[in-house]
Enzyme design. Structure first.
Site, PDB file in Angstrom:
ATOM      1  N   GLY A 322       0.815  -1.217   0.000  1.00 16.57           N
ATOM      2  CA  GLY A 322       0.000   0.000   0.000  1.00 16.57           C
ATOM      3  C   GLY A 322       0.844   1.260   0.000  1.00 16.57           C
ATOM      4  O   GLY A 322       0.512   2.235  -0.677  1.00 16.57           O
ATOM      5  N   TRP A 325       2.399   1.603  -3.451  1.00 11.61           N
ATOM      6  CA  TRP A 325       1.350   2.000  -4.404  1.00 11.61           C
ATOM      7  C   TRP A 325       1.217   3.516  -4.457  1.00 11.61           C
ATOM      8  O   TRP A 325       0.961   4.092  -5.515  1.00 11.61           O
ATOM      9  CB  TRP A 325       0.015   1.366  -4.002  1.00 11.61           C
ATOM     10  CG  TRP A 325      -1.149   1.777  -4.848  1.00 11.61           C
ATOM     11  CD1 TRP A 325      -1.575   1.192  -6.010  1.00 11.61           C
ATOM     12  CD2 TRP A 325      -2.056   2.871  -4.609  1.00 11.61           C
ATOM     13  NE1 TRP A 325      -2.686   1.838  -6.501  1.00 11.61           N
ATOM     14  CE2 TRP A 325      -2.990   2.884  -5.662  1.00 11.61           C
ATOM     15  CE3 TRP A 325      -2.159   3.842  -3.613  1.00 11.61           C
ATOM     16  CZ2 TRP A 325      -4.022   3.818  -5.741  1.00 11.61           C
ATOM     17  CZ3 TRP A 325      -3.178   4.777  -3.695  1.00 11.61           C
ATOM     18  CH2 TRP A 325      -4.097   4.758  -4.737  1.00 11.61           C
ATOM     19  N   HIS A 326       1.424   4.172  -3.324  1.00 11.25           N
ATOM     20  CA  HIS A 326       1.247   5.622  -3.275  1.00 11.25           C
ATOM     21  C   HIS A 326       2.358   6.381  -3.986  1.00 11.25           C
ATOM     22  O   HIS A 326       2.127   7.506  -4.445  1.00 11.25           O
ATOM     23  CB  HIS A 326       1.162   6.095  -1.820  1.00 11.25           C
ATOM     24  CG  HIS A 326      -0.190   5.929  -1.210  1.00 11.25           C
ATOM     25  ND1 HIS A 326      -0.595   4.749  -0.629  1.00 11.25           N
ATOM     26  CD2 HIS A 326      -1.242   6.779  -1.093  1.00 11.25           C
ATOM     27  CE1 HIS A 326      -1.839   4.881  -0.174  1.00 11.25           C
ATOM     28  NE2 HIS A 326      -2.254   6.100  -0.444  1.00 11.25           N
ATOM     29  N   GLY A 327       3.536   5.822  -4.062  1.00 22.18           N
ATOM     30  CA  GLY A 327       4.602   6.574  -4.721  1.00 22.18           C
ATOM     31  C   GLY A 327       5.888   5.798  -4.817  1.00 22.18           C
ATOM     32  O   GLY A 327       6.162   4.906  -4.000  1.00 22.18           O
ATOM     33  N   PHE A 503      -0.787   9.808  -7.772  1.00 23.22           N
ATOM     34  CA  PHE A 503      -0.720   8.369  -7.501  1.00 23.22           C
ATOM     35  C   PHE A 503      -1.466   7.573  -8.561  1.00 23.22           C
ATOM     36  O   PHE A 503      -1.324   6.376  -8.617  1.00 23.22           O
ATOM     37  CB  PHE A 503      -1.297   8.053  -6.124  1.00 23.22           C
ATOM     38  CG  PHE A 503      -0.698   8.905  -5.023  1.00 23.22           C
ATOM     39  CD1 PHE A 503       0.665   9.185  -5.021  1.00 23.22           C
ATOM     40  CD2 PHE A 503      -1.491   9.431  -4.028  1.00 23.22           C
ATOM     41  CE1 PHE A 503       1.217   9.965  -4.018  1.00 23.22           C
ATOM     42  CE2 PHE A 503      -0.939  10.217  -3.023  1.00 23.22           C
ATOM     43  CZ  PHE A 503       0.408  10.475  -3.019  1.00 23.22           C
TER      44      PHE A 503
END
Length: 503
Positions: A322, A325-327, A503
């Site tokens: 997670g 996934w954001h960056g 994102f």
């Protein structure tokens, strides 16, 4: 094309809505669906027209793969599923993580690989996860044989295309198939405009207003400046406020626009700073991402079915994914790891509490507020890694928060007690006031039922008056236009893209 821009509010959205309403009035539901698809593709191509080809390619490829998966014998599905998901994740990895991988290879080896010039397609993380869920469900036989037009609209419906919610095919495509019976009525329009206006207010009056405070403090930290506690706390709380109102603004506006078209989206944001634990926080923050990670990562890893130790490993792995996934940065991985650790501690405490026979309210009336305060400070501390551009910058902020540094910040990061009071007043609103879906609960604003608070019951009584709905719609529309024109006219330099666009 920002939801908060003049062009979107004054031209794009009214044009799309009027065209959609006209086609439904003429009993052309398929034409209305096609109109929404075309409008959504125009919306997406506004930033980078070439990325439209990527989106269309992924739509066609995944639709075809899903149909084949649904028809293949069970034993032959796994290979195709692996190839299709691998293609989706490979595309995402190239655009989002190629330069991140190159930088790490260069740092760990004598290689001197050149960086690629890559423009990240906006929203790619969101619609990639939607497509992965579709493929997995098709492999399980849980995805129906949807028409191509409905599938296109499921992927690219513009209110949620760029920054969520991460919708599921089973909750959206049945709605798109029933557009003829979902023509928005007066209550839908009034509720949609209320939600859109509340979101617009959050974005341009609150989120964009406090962003410069966070920007100046975090920029000073990246230069190695010594931050006093006041500046560090103001910078941290400013970003804590900014990301809350930025993301909740997008979520409210998406719900509102869906309602304007008679479509109900899932709630993605439910007052997360009211959470009394980290578990509760992830039931309230980016709810559809939490749902995806639970259903398609955590549970396939084994969930909590293999004992507490394996559950803790699965939680950490899920949150690391997670975070990444954001960056494409190690600071995002650290943010995910920190939340994973929080969740492990939270679950371990619940097990220990149950073994000791302690009730959930064992701390008395002050217990919920103590739990809420602890949760908030843990979340705010983790936001430092989310916002910082490097571990050095994050360390400078954290040192300032702890009062472990001396000196004053650079002139560009100068903040005072006035900013701190403003930020605390705004945060008080997140703790004590109802959220937008709760205010608009009388309009059934989302797929899930929303509990009616006193303010919602007041709104319901107003709406039940014969002339109330047009009046509410008119006031909401006028407020939105005034907000946009006034803010863009006098504060154009402060207008920022939504944080989750990256994102």
């Amino acid at each position: 094309m920002l939801f908060s821009s003049e062009f979107f509010v004054l031209v794009f959205l009214p044009t799309v809505w009027l065209g959609y309403q006209s086609m439904l009035r003429m009993a052309w539901p398929r034409a209305a669906a096609a109109w929404l698809v075309i409008s959504s593709l125009v919306f997406y191509s506004w930033f980078e027209p070439l990325h439209l080809l990527l989106l269309l390619g992924m739509i066609v490829g995944n639709y075809g793969a899903g149909l084949v998966l649904a028809r293949l014998p069970q034993g032959r599905r796994r290979l195709l599923l692996t190839l299709a998901i691998g293609a989706d994740l490979g595309i995402l990895a190239y655009y989002k993580y190629a330069n991140f991988l190159i930088a790490n290879l260069n740092a760990l080896s004598p290689l001197e690989l050149g960086f690629q010039t890559i423009v990240l397609p906006i929203g790619i993380s969101f619609f990639t996860f939607q497509l992965v869920a579709w493929l997995v469900d098709a492999h399980k036989g849980a995805a129906r044989d949807y028409g191509f037009l409905d599938f296109c609209l499921f992927v690219c419906f513009f209110p949620q295309l760029i920054a969520g919610p991460i919708v599921h095919h089973a909750e959206m495509i049945p709605q798109f198939r029933q557009l003829a019976s979902r023509r928005p009525g007066a209550a839908d329009i009034a509720g949609g405009l209320i939600l859109f206006t509340i979101g617009l207010f959050k974005k341009i009056v609150i989120a964009d207003h406090v962003a410069p405070i966070a920007d100046s403090v975090f920029a000073a930290a990246e230069t190695g400046a010594s931050l006093d506690p006041l500046s560090a706390w103001c910078g941290t709380l400013a970003f804590t406020v900014q990301i809350y109102f930025d993301f909740s603004a997008y979520s409210d506006m998406a719900l509102g626009m869906g309602l304007l078209f008679g479509i109900r989206l899932p709630i993605n944001f439910a007052s997360p700073y009211k959470a009394v634990s980290i578990i509760d926080f992830w039931r309230r923050w980016h709810i559809t991402l939490s749902r995806f990670l639970r259903d398609y990562v955590y549970i396939p890893l084994g969930g909590n079915r293999r004992g507490p130790s394996r559950r803790h490993v699965n939680l950490l792995a899920t949150m690391l994914i997670g975070g990444l996934w954001h960056g494409a940065a190690w600071t995002f991985v650290a943010w995910g790891a920190l939340h994973g650790l929080y969740l492990v501690v939270n679950h371990a405490w619940q097990v220990r509490r149950d073994r000791l026979g302690l009730p959930a309210g064992c701390l008395g009336p002050a217990g919920p507020w103590l739990a809420r305060s602890l949760t908030f400070f843990c979340v705010a501390a983790a936001w430092v890694f989310f916002r910082a551009e490097s571990f050095g910058g994050a360390a400078a902020i954290l040192a300032g928060l702890a009062g472990a540094t001396a000196g004053a910040p650079t002139a560009n990061a100068t903040v005072g007690a006035g900013e701190l009071v403003l930020l605390l007043a705004i945060l008080a609103g997140t703790w004590f006031l109802p959220n937008a879906p709760e205010i608009a609960a009388a309009f059934r604003p989302a797929l899930e039922p929303v509990p009616e608070k006193p303010v919602a019951r007041l709104v319901r009584r107003l709406v039940e008056a014969p002339t109330a709905v047009p009046l509410v719609a008119g006031v909401a529309t006028s407020s939105a236009l005034v907000l946009v024109l006034a803010y863009q006219g006098f504060n154009i330099d402060r207008m920022q893209a939504f944080i989750y666009f990256q994102f």
